[in-house]
Motif scaffolding. Structure first.
Motif, PDB file in Angstrom:
ATOM      1  N   ASP A  32       0.931  -1.288   0.062  1.00  0.00           N
ATOM      2  CA  ASP A  32       0.161   0.185   0.036  1.00  0.00           C
ATOM      3  C   ASP A  32       0.924   1.234   0.062  1.00  0.00           C
ATOM      4  N   LYS A  33       0.418   2.206  -0.613  1.00  0.00           N
ATOM      5  CA  LYS A  33       1.352   3.314  -1.016  1.00  0.00           C
ATOM      6  C   LYS A  33       1.451   4.251   0.526  1.00  0.00           C
ATOM      7  N   GLU A  34       0.633   4.139   1.463  1.00  0.00           N
ATOM      8  CA  GLU A  34       0.725   4.476   2.698  1.00  0.00           C
ATOM      9  C   GLU A  34       1.613   4.068   3.586  1.00  0.00           C
ATOM     10  N   ASP A  35       2.260   2.894   3.095  1.00  0.00           N
ATOM     11  CA  ASP A  35       2.934   1.926   4.119  1.00  0.00           C
ATOM     12  C   ASP A  35       4.277   2.041   3.605  1.00  0.00           C
ATOM     13  N   ILE A  36       5.363   2.248   4.776  1.00  0.00           N
ATOM     14  CA  ILE A  36       6.816   2.327   4.450  1.00  0.00           C
ATOM     15  C   ILE A  36       7.237   1.277   3.778  1.00  0.00           C
ATOM     16  N   LYS A  37       6.420   0.145   3.727  1.00  0.00           N
ATOM     17  CA  LYS A  37       7.056  -0.880   2.950  1.00  0.00           C
ATOM     18  C   LYS A  37       7.040  -0.645   1.424  1.00  0.00           C
ATOM     19  N   HIS A  38       6.149   0.004   1.034  1.00  0.00           N
ATOM     20  CA  HIS A  38       5.839   0.564  -0.122  1.00  0.00           C
ATOM     21  C   HIS A  38       7.260   1.364  -0.720  1.00  0.00           C
ATOM     22  N   LEU A  39       7.574   2.452   0.242  1.00  0.00           N
ATOM     23  CA  LEU A  39       8.918   2.937  -0.167  1.00  0.00           C
ATOM     24  C   LEU A  39      10.143   2.224  -0.156  1.00  0.00           C
ATOM     25  N   PHE A  40      10.159   1.274   0.626  1.00  0.00           N
ATOM     26  CA  PHE A  40      11.457   0.325   0.606  1.00  0.00           C
ATOM     27  C   PHE A  40      11.465  -0.519  -0.745  1.00  0.00           C
ATOM     28  N   TYR A  41      10.199  -1.056  -0.951  1.00  0.00           N
ATOM     29  CA  TYR A  41      10.291  -1.784  -2.068  1.00  0.00           C
ATOM     30  C   TYR A  41      10.688  -0.860  -3.474  1.00  0.00           C
ATOM     31  N   HIS A  42       9.997   0.110  -3.391  1.00  0.00           N
ATOM     32  CA  HIS A  42      10.201   1.164  -4.641  1.00  0.00           C
ATOM     33  C   HIS A  42      11.878   1.484  -4.688  1.00  0.00           C
ATOM     34  N   LYS A  43      12.296   1.696  -3.418  1.00  0.00           N
ATOM     35  CA  LYS A  43      13.657   2.171  -3.582  1.00  0.00           C
ATOM     36  C   LYS A  43      14.692   0.841  -4.039  1.00  0.00           C
ATOM     37  N   ASN A  44      14.354  -0.025  -3.370  1.00  0.00           N
ATOM     38  CA  ASN A  44      15.329  -1.324  -3.911  1.00  0.00           C
ATOM     39  C   ASN A  44      15.010  -1.636  -5.433  1.00  0.00           C
ATOM     40  N   TRP A  45      14.039  -1.455  -5.930  1.00  0.00           N
ATOM     41  CA  TRP A  45      13.574  -1.482  -7.347  1.00  0.00           C
ATOM     42  C   TRP A  45      14.445  -0.679  -8.045  1.00  0.00           C
ATOM     43  N   ILE A  46      14.514   0.316  -7.865  1.00  0.00           N
ATOM     44  CA  ILE A  46      15.376   1.377  -8.465  1.00  0.00           C
ATOM     45  C   ILE A  46      16.805   0.982  -8.436  1.00  0.00           C
ATOM     46  N   PHE A  87      13.217  11.409   0.643  1.00  0.00           N
ATOM     47  CA  PHE A  87      11.832  11.232   1.026  1.00  0.00           C
ATOM     48  C   PHE A  87      11.651  10.273   2.361  1.00  0.00           C
ATOM     49  N   ILE A  88      12.487   9.196   2.080  1.00  0.00           N
ATOM     50  CA  ILE A  88      12.177   8.182   3.482  1.00  0.00           C
ATOM     51  C   ILE A  88      12.648   8.764   4.675  1.00  0.00           C
ATOM     52  N   LYS A 106      23.606  12.879  20.616  1.00  0.00           N
ATOM     53  CA  LYS A 106      24.565  12.947  19.570  1.00  0.00           C
ATOM     54  C   LYS A 106      24.198  13.005  18.151  1.00  0.00           C
ATOM     55  N   ILE A 107      24.743  13.572  17.189  1.00  0.00           N
ATOM     56  CA  ILE A 107      24.196  13.212  15.868  1.00  0.00           C
ATOM     57  C   ILE A 107      24.985  12.173  15.275  1.00  0.00           C
ATOM     58  N   ASN A 108      24.302  11.539  14.337  1.00  0.00           N
ATOM     59  CA  ASN A 108      24.956  10.155  13.686  1.00  0.00           C
ATOM     60  C   ASN A 108      25.480  10.780  12.412  1.00  0.00           C
ATOM     61  N   THR A 109      26.498  10.080  11.906  1.00  0.00           N
ATOM     62  CA  THR A 109      27.403  10.325  10.628  1.00  0.00           C
ATOM     63  C   THR A 109      26.294  10.128   9.511  1.00  0.00           C
ATOM     64  N   GLU A 110      25.354   9.215   9.494  1.00  0.00           N
ATOM     65  CA  GLU A 110      24.445   9.327   8.473  1.00  0.00           C
ATOM     66  C   GLU A 110      22.806   9.165   8.804  1.00  0.00           C
ATOM     67  N   SER A 111      22.077   9.384   8.100  1.00  0.00           N
ATOM     68  CA  SER A 111      20.660   9.525   8.343  1.00  0.00           C
ATOM     69  C   SER A 111      20.071   7.965   8.296  1.00  0.00           C
ATOM     70  N   PRO A 112      18.792   7.662   8.798  1.00  0.00           N
ATOM     71  CA  PRO A 112      18.203   6.288   8.711  1.00  0.00           C
ATOM     72  C   PRO A 112      18.258   5.854   7.109  1.00  0.00           C
ATOM     73  N   ALA A 113      17.744   6.793   6.383  1.00  0.00           N
ATOM     74  CA  ALA A 113      17.415   6.172   5.051  1.00  0.00           C
ATOM     75  C   ALA A 113      18.768   5.938   4.211  1.00  0.00           C
ATOM     76  N   TRP A 114      19.963   6.812   4.434  1.00  0.00           N
ATOM     77  CA  TRP A 114      21.248   6.386   3.847  1.00  0.00           C
ATOM     78  C   TRP A 114      21.526   4.932   4.400  1.00  0.00           C
ATOM     79  N   ALA A 115      21.197   4.755   5.581  1.00  0.00           N
ATOM     80  CA  ALA A 115      21.792   3.529   6.292  1.00  0.00           C
ATOM     81  C   ALA A 115      20.969   2.416   5.384  1.00  0.00           C
ATOM     82  N   TYR A 116      19.660   2.405   5.221  1.00  0.00           N
ATOM     83  CA  TYR A 116      18.885   1.725   4.432  1.00  0.00           C
ATOM     84  C   TYR A 116      19.421   1.527   2.931  1.00  0.00           C
TER      85      TYR A 116
END
Length: 200
Positions: A32-46, A87-88, A106-116
């Motif tokens: 579903d487009k409202e689900d974070i799973k949608h973004l992860f699937y789309h991200k990996n497809w790219i 967007f993530i 503390k701040i992290n060296t990278e954001s969650p989305a870049w880790a994903y």
């Protein structure tokens, strides 16, 4: 959702792509487009399509015009990939917006989305290294070498999943705080790339 669950979505995207194994196969996102799973699937497809574009363009006998076309596809894909990561990150910024951040956070060296993003690319490395480690037309030495590399990648996957989960827990507990900087890529911008600006 923890990192292992996200990794499972990346694996599904990779498997779905390889059903046809064609770079122009339309994405059929099952979530579903409202689900974070949608973004992860789309991200990996790219990422998966771009992985195969990178393979194709390295053909030493590729036609020059075909290579130029693919190079531009890769450039466009990189921009879409960056936009998707940002967007993530917006999702995670919203998720943790009400967390009470500790004074010594503390701040992290990278954001969650870049880790994903790294985990998504790692899923592709593991998929293709496993293919090489089990390729029937390869030599025993080749398969053995690739199997050793695969084991390293699998260890890296375990460590990266742990690190991502710990990072998200730190955000949730206020031990770290998110701060996201836009990539501000310049080479695709008509006003910032001097070659493109000169052609306006």
């Amino acid at each position: 959702m923890n990192a292992t669950q996200a990794y499972t979505i990346f694996e599904k995207s990779i498997k779905d792509y390889h059903t046809n194994d064609q770079i122009d196969t339309p994405i059929d996102n099952p979530y579903d487009k409202e689900d974070i799973k949608h973004l992860f699937y789309h991200k990996n497809w790219i990422d998966t399509v771009q992985w195969h574009l990178e393979d194709i363009i390295r053909d030493p006998e590729i036609n020059a015009m075909d290579a130029l076309k693919i190079k531009r596809q890769i450039d466009e894909s990189n921009q879409v990939r960056t936009d998707m990561v940002e967007f993530i990150d917006s999702y995670f910024l919203d998720l943790y917006k009400n967390v009470s951040v500790k004074n010594n956070a503390k701040i992290n060296t990278e954001s969650p989305a870049w880790a994903y993003d790294r985990l998504s690319i790692l899923a592709l490395k593991i998929y293709h290294m496993r293919e090489e480690a089990t390729r029937s037309d390869a030599s025993d030495a080749h398969r053995s070498s690739c199997e050793k590399k695969l084991q390293v990648l699998l260890e890296q996957q375990k460590d990266l999943c742990t690190a991502i989960d710990e990072l998200l827990e730190d955000f949730q507990n206020g031990d770290k705080y998110m701060k996201v900087y836009k990539q501000m890529k310049m080479y695709n911008d008509d006003n910032l790339n001097p070659v493109l600006r000169a052609r306006k």
